[in-house]
Enzyme design. Structure first.
Site, PDB file in Angstrom:
ATOM      1  N   HIS A 130       0.839  -1.203   0.000  1.00  0.00           N
ATOM      2  CA  HIS A 130       0.000   0.000   0.000  1.00  0.00           C
ATOM      3  C   HIS A 130       0.871   1.248   0.000  1.00  0.00           C
ATOM      4  O   HIS A 130       2.022   1.206   0.460  1.00  0.00           O
ATOM      5  CB  HIS A 130      -0.923   0.028   1.226  1.00  0.00           C
ATOM      6  N   THR A 185      14.381  -5.352   8.386  1.00  0.00           N
ATOM      7  CA  THR A 185      14.080  -4.096   7.693  1.00  0.00           C
ATOM      8  C   THR A 185      15.312  -3.528   6.989  1.00  0.00           C
ATOM      9  O   THR A 185      15.191  -2.649   6.150  1.00  0.00           O
ATOM     10  CB  THR A 185      13.562  -3.036   8.681  1.00  0.00           C
ATOM     11  N   LYS A 186      16.500  -4.022   7.398  1.00  0.00           N
ATOM     12  CA  LYS A 186      17.756  -3.503   6.826  1.00  0.00           C
ATOM     13  C   LYS A 186      18.602  -4.658   6.312  1.00  0.00           C
ATOM     14  O   LYS A 186      18.454  -5.800   6.781  1.00  0.00           O
ATOM     15  CB  LYS A 186      18.542  -2.754   7.897  1.00  0.00           C
ATOM     16  N   LYS A 203      25.631 -11.899  16.274  1.00  0.00           N
ATOM     17  CA  LYS A 203      27.040 -12.322  16.312  1.00  0.00           C
ATOM     18  C   LYS A 203      27.528 -12.710  14.922  1.00  0.00           C
ATOM     19  O   LYS A 203      26.733 -12.898  14.005  1.00  0.00           O
ATOM     20  CB  LYS A 203      27.246 -13.478  17.301  1.00  0.00           C
TER      21      LYS A 203
HETATM   22  C1  LIG Z   1      19.303 -17.310  15.733  1.00  0.00           C
HETATM   23  C2  LIG Z   1      19.653 -18.661  16.334  1.00  0.00           C
HETATM   24  C3  LIG Z   1      20.167 -19.609  15.229  1.00  0.00           C
HETATM   25  C4  LIG Z   1      20.771 -18.403  17.339  1.00  0.00           C
HETATM   26  O1  LIG Z   1      21.127 -19.616  17.969  1.00  0.00           O
HETATM   27  P1  LIG Z   1      22.431 -19.675  18.942  1.00  0.00           P
HETATM   28  O2  LIG Z   1      23.659 -19.406  18.153  1.00  0.00           O
HETATM   29  O3  LIG Z   1      22.362 -20.960  19.690  1.00  0.00           O
HETATM   30  O4  LIG Z   1      22.263 -18.399  19.849  1.00  0.00           O
HETATM   31  P2  LIG Z   1      21.884 -18.245  21.398  1.00  0.00           P
HETATM   32  O5  LIG Z   1      20.661 -19.025  21.742  1.00  0.00           O
HETATM   33  O6  LIG Z   1      23.140 -18.515  22.170  1.00  0.00           O
HETATM   34  O7  LIG Z   1      21.512 -16.705  21.490  1.00  0.00           O
HETATM   35  C5  LIG Z   1      22.487 -15.694  21.281  1.00  0.00           C
HETATM   36  C6  LIG Z   1      21.831 -14.350  21.519  1.00  0.00           C
HETATM   37  O8  LIG Z   1      20.881 -14.114  20.447  1.00  0.00           O
HETATM   38  C7  LIG Z   1      19.580 -13.880  20.979  1.00  0.00           C
HETATM   39  N1  LIG Z   1      18.625 -14.519  20.071  1.00  0.00           N
HETATM   40  C8  LIG Z   1      18.581 -15.821  19.702  1.00  0.00           C
HETATM   41  N2  LIG Z   1      17.583 -16.031  18.845  1.00  0.00           N
HETATM   42  C9  LIG Z   1      16.972 -14.851  18.666  1.00  0.00           C
HETATM   43  C10 LIG Z   1      15.848 -14.452  17.908  1.00  0.00           C
HETATM   44  N3  LIG Z   1      15.178 -15.318  17.154  1.00  0.00           N
HETATM   45  N4  LIG Z   1      15.488 -13.160  17.946  1.00  0.00           N
HETATM   46  C11 LIG Z   1      16.170 -12.280  18.711  1.00  0.00           C
HETATM   47  N5  LIG Z   1      17.258 -12.601  19.453  1.00  0.00           N
HETATM   48  C12 LIG Z   1      17.641 -13.880  19.432  1.00  0.00           C
HETATM   49  C13 LIG Z   1      19.605 -14.541  22.353  1.00  0.00           C
HETATM   50  O9  LIG Z   1      18.641 -13.975  23.216  1.00  0.00           O
HETATM   51  C14 LIG Z   1      21.020 -14.270  22.794  1.00  0.00           C
HETATM   52  O10 LIG Z   1      21.083 -12.937  23.230  1.00  0.00           O
HETATM   53  P3  LIG Z   1      22.123 -12.481  24.410  1.00  0.00           P
HETATM   54  O11 LIG Z   1      23.499 -12.793  23.869  1.00  0.00           O
HETATM   55  O12 LIG Z   1      21.846 -11.029  24.591  1.00  0.00           O
HETATM   56  O13 LIG Z   1      21.808 -13.331  25.601  1.00  0.00           O
HETATM   57  C15 LIG Z   1      18.427 -19.340  17.014  1.00  0.00           C
HETATM   58  O14 LIG Z   1      18.103 -18.667  18.214  1.00  0.00           O
HETATM   59  C16 LIG Z   1      17.202 -19.334  16.118  1.00  0.00           C
HETATM   60  O15 LIG Z   1      16.415 -18.389  16.071  1.00  0.00           O
HETATM   61  N6  LIG Z   1      17.078 -20.426  15.364  1.00  0.00           N
HETATM   62  C17 LIG Z   1      16.057 -20.533  14.316  1.00  0.00           C
HETATM   63  C18 LIG Z   1      15.154 -21.746  14.579  1.00  0.00           C
HETATM   64  C19 LIG Z   1      14.161 -21.865  13.474  1.00  0.00           C
HETATM   65  O16 LIG Z   1      13.304 -21.039  13.314  1.00  0.00           O
HETATM   66  N7  LIG Z   1      14.328 -22.906  12.640  1.00  0.00           N
HETATM   67  C20 LIG Z   1      13.542 -23.076  11.429  1.00  0.00           C
HETATM   68  C21 LIG Z   1      12.397 -23.998  11.633  1.00  0.00           C
HETATM   69  S1  LIG Z   1      11.528 -24.238  10.130  1.00  0.00           S
END
Ligand SMILES: CC(C)(COP(=O)(O)OP(=O)(O)OC[C@H]1O[C@@H](n2cnc3c(N)ncnc32)[C@H](O)[C@@H]1OP(=O)(O)O)[C@@H](O)C(=O)NCCC(=O)NCCS
Length: 208
Positions: A130, A185-186, A203
């Protein structure tokens, strides 16, 4: 009888799943072919919604996997994959890409690289749908032509967490990961993990 019921149930389920998978494959091929989609080997669970306009272009690489139902995608919030390509727009998907209950809406251009994993319920939009002007939005035709559209590019080996939304103009660099339920968004550089709403840097990824 009670003892054998799970065995009978699971055997019948196996046969039913086998038959429906074959039928879904045929239906999917017909839908893709009818929409002029250029594609090679596909694996599908369920039937996607595909709409490529007369002057739209959709190309899908080899070994494409699509989950459109609960069996292929036991992640929750299940719906069919949606591939929507408007007139003058393109949707280009690379080799070895997998997606679950994903909506790809291209008004201009969405390009997805090779080996991309797209989680359940992800939406990728290259458009706002939109106008930002309230006066324009009152008129469907004016609203439509005054909508902001910007290409989206997803690099090779990207992993997009479930239920994330990627908005117009975003480029995600090779190997990067988007956390579950993020709103991007970025643009995201290569080899980084981003997450949240709006998605922020979490990270770096060490790539061997
Ligand atoms: C992003 C991801 C891969 C990171 O996994 P990880 O390397 O084990 O990271 P951690 O769990 O140690 O988290 C690291 C930091 O990222 C943050 N974080 C993790 N996932 C996040 C998310 N989805 N959104 C926002 N922040 C997130 C954590 O809170 C943590 O923050 P902190 O350092 O301030 O404490 C995982 O959290 C994730 O989202 N996996 C996707 C799962 C998924 O959807 N699979 C597909 C299914 S079809």
């Amino acid at each position: 009888m009670k003892k054998y019921f799970p065995l009978i149930f699971k055997s019948l389920r196996f046969i039913l799943r086998y038959v429906t998978k074959k039928l879904h494959y045929i239906a999917c091929r017909i839908i893709l072919y009818g929409n002029g989609v250029d594609c090679k080997r596909i694996v599908t669970y369920g039937i996607p919604f595909v709409s490529v306009a007369q002057k739209g272009k959709c190309v899908i690489g080899d070994n494409f996997t699509m989950n459109n139902n609960t069996r292929g995608n036991p992640i929750g919030r299940v719906n069919r994959c949606i591939l929507f390509v408007d007139n003058g727009a393109e949707l280009i998907i690379g080799n070895n890409v997998g997606m679950s209950a994903t909506a790809l809406v291209a008004q201009t251009s969405i390009r997805i690289g090779d080996n991309v994993k797209i989680g359940g319920g992800v939406c990728i939009y290259d458009t706002d749908f939109h106008s930002l002007d309230p006066e324009m939005r009152k008129d469907i035709a004016r609203d439509r032509i005054n909508t902001n559209n910007k290409p989206v590019v997803i690099g090779d080996n990207v992993f997009i967490g479930a239920h994330s939304t990627i908005l117009k103009g975003v480029t995600v660099g090779n190997n990067s990961i988007i956390g579950a339920c993020s709103v991007v968004t970025k643009s995201i550089p290569e080899n980084e993990i981003w997450g949240g709403n709006p998605a922020k840097f979490i990270k770096k990824i060490t790539v061997e």
